[in-house]
Scaffold this active site. Structure first.
Site, PDB file in Angstrom:
ATOM      1  N   PRO A   2       0.761  -1.245   0.000  1.00  0.00           N
ATOM      2  CG  PRO A   2      -0.027  -1.024   2.174  1.00  0.00           C
ATOM      3  CD  PRO A   2       0.946  -1.764   1.341  1.00  0.00           C
ATOM      4  CD  GLU A   3       4.692   3.373  -2.630  1.00  0.00           C
ATOM      5  OE1 GLU A   3       4.757   4.513  -3.087  1.00  0.00           O
ATOM      6  OE2 GLU A   3       5.525   2.489  -2.880  1.00  0.00           O
ATOM      7  CE  LYS A  59       3.015   6.012   1.843  1.00  0.00           C
ATOM      8  NZ  LYS A  59       4.359   5.662   2.346  1.00  0.00           N
ATOM      9  NE  ARG A 111       7.223  -7.090   7.223  1.00  0.00           N
ATOM     10  CZ  ARG A 111       8.037  -6.316   6.511  1.00  0.00           C
ATOM     11  NH1 ARG A 111       7.851  -6.196   5.214  1.00  0.00           N
ATOM     12  NH2 ARG A 111       9.012  -5.674   7.086  1.00  0.00           N
ATOM     13  NE  ARG A 152      10.134  19.757   4.309  1.00  0.00           N
ATOM     14  CZ  ARG A 152       9.950  18.547   4.842  1.00  0.00           C
ATOM     15  NH1 ARG A 152      10.935  17.702   4.948  1.00  0.00           N
ATOM     16  NH2 ARG A 152       8.773  18.208   5.293  1.00  0.00           N
ATOM     17  NE  ARG A 238      12.660   1.643   2.865  1.00  0.00           N
ATOM     18  CZ  ARG A 238      11.331   1.570   2.844  1.00  0.00           C
ATOM     19  NH1 ARG A 238      10.621   2.562   3.315  1.00  0.00           N
ATOM     20  NH2 ARG A 238      10.723   0.510   2.387  1.00  0.00           N
TER      21      ARG A 238
END
Length: 248
Positions: A2-3, A59, A111, A152, A238
């Site tokens: 799921p994104e 999400k 999980r 940012r 990641r």
DNA sequence: TTCCATGTTCCGCA
DNA sequence: TTGCGGAACATGGA
């Protein structure tokens, strides 16, 4: 898996199957999925109620249950299953709702990184958890995105992963977005031109609307766009795949 | 057996 | 203050 695009699909699935049915029974199979919420309170507040509408932000899914909101987060392996025959219950069902017409909705999550709990107000939740804008929000435009990005620093991949900047992208769709835009995931946002930031925004939108997967997730593969070599690296903690040739 | 995994959060360090 | 690496969470699949 799921994104944002998958959670959007789950939200539609929930709405199609589980609205307007009275919740007759709530079965919590594994309390760990509830986080801080106590099991008895969870059951008591939902039993007898009806789910009336579904909201999504990033999400997260929020389902109005007449005075309280069911909050779903799918973690890495969360999913929904609606069925009538109990033999269809998923192996890793953690919470099961039985409706008064004999149908069932299960939240499954092998999980257990997902969350199923109750909240009072989705907007307060979004604010408290510092969730950024949702890419599918029609009022969210390229100029808004550019302004956010300009505050940012650091790798563009890390920024797109941050749920506080934009809520809903994860590892896969960030890689897809940068692959389609032709930008190296390690590029720092300070070095991106305005036109590149805009291009990232437009590509991100296109990808969450119509989630094509074109980037091979295997080191050494040929890039389908330019024939370059797909590289594997760790960016923002990641596993990251990108084309060493056309992503600059 | 070992490594890896589409998510989030927390700690420590720079 | 911001960003990042690493660990932790829990579990199965290759």
């Amino acid at each position: 898996m799921p994104e944002l695009p998958e959670v959007e699909t789950y939200g539609r699935y929930f709405a199609r199957h589980a609205l307007k049915r009275r919740i007759e029974r709530v079965d919590v199979r594994d309390e760990r999925i509830l986080g801080e919420t106590r099991k008895d309170a969870f059951v008591r507040r939902l039993r007898g109620r009806t789910f009336t509408r579904v909201r999504r932000h990033g999400k997260h899914l929020f389902i109005d249950a007449e005075g309280v909101w069911l909050h779903l987060h799918f973690g890495m392996t969360g999913d929904l299953a609606f069925y009538r025959d109990v033999r269809k219950e998923p192996r890793f069902a953690r919470v099961v709702f039985d409706f008064d017409d004999g149908s069932h909705l299960a939240f499954e999550d092998m999980r257990l990184f997902g969350v199923v709990d109750l909240i009072d107000d989705p907007d307060a939740f979004i604010a408290a958890h510092r969730l950024g804008r949702d890419p599918l929000d029609s009022k969210f435009g390229a100029d808004d995105f550019r302004e956010l990005v300009r505050k940012r620093r650091g790798a563009i991949k890390a920024q797109l992963m941050s749920q506080a900047l934009v809520a809903g992208l994860g590892n896969l769709y960030v890689d897809e977005t940068l692959y389609e835009t032709g930008i190296n995931p390690k590029r720092s946002v300070e070095k991106l031109k305005d036109a590149e930031v805009r291009a990232v925004f437009e590509t991100m939108r296109k990808i969450v609307r119509k989630p094509d997967r074109r980037l091979p997730r295997e080191q050494g593969e040929r890039c389908p766009k330019c024939g370059g070599t797909i590289k594997r690296a760790v960016v923002a903690g990641r596993t990251t795949y990108f084309c060493a040739q056309h992503q600059k």
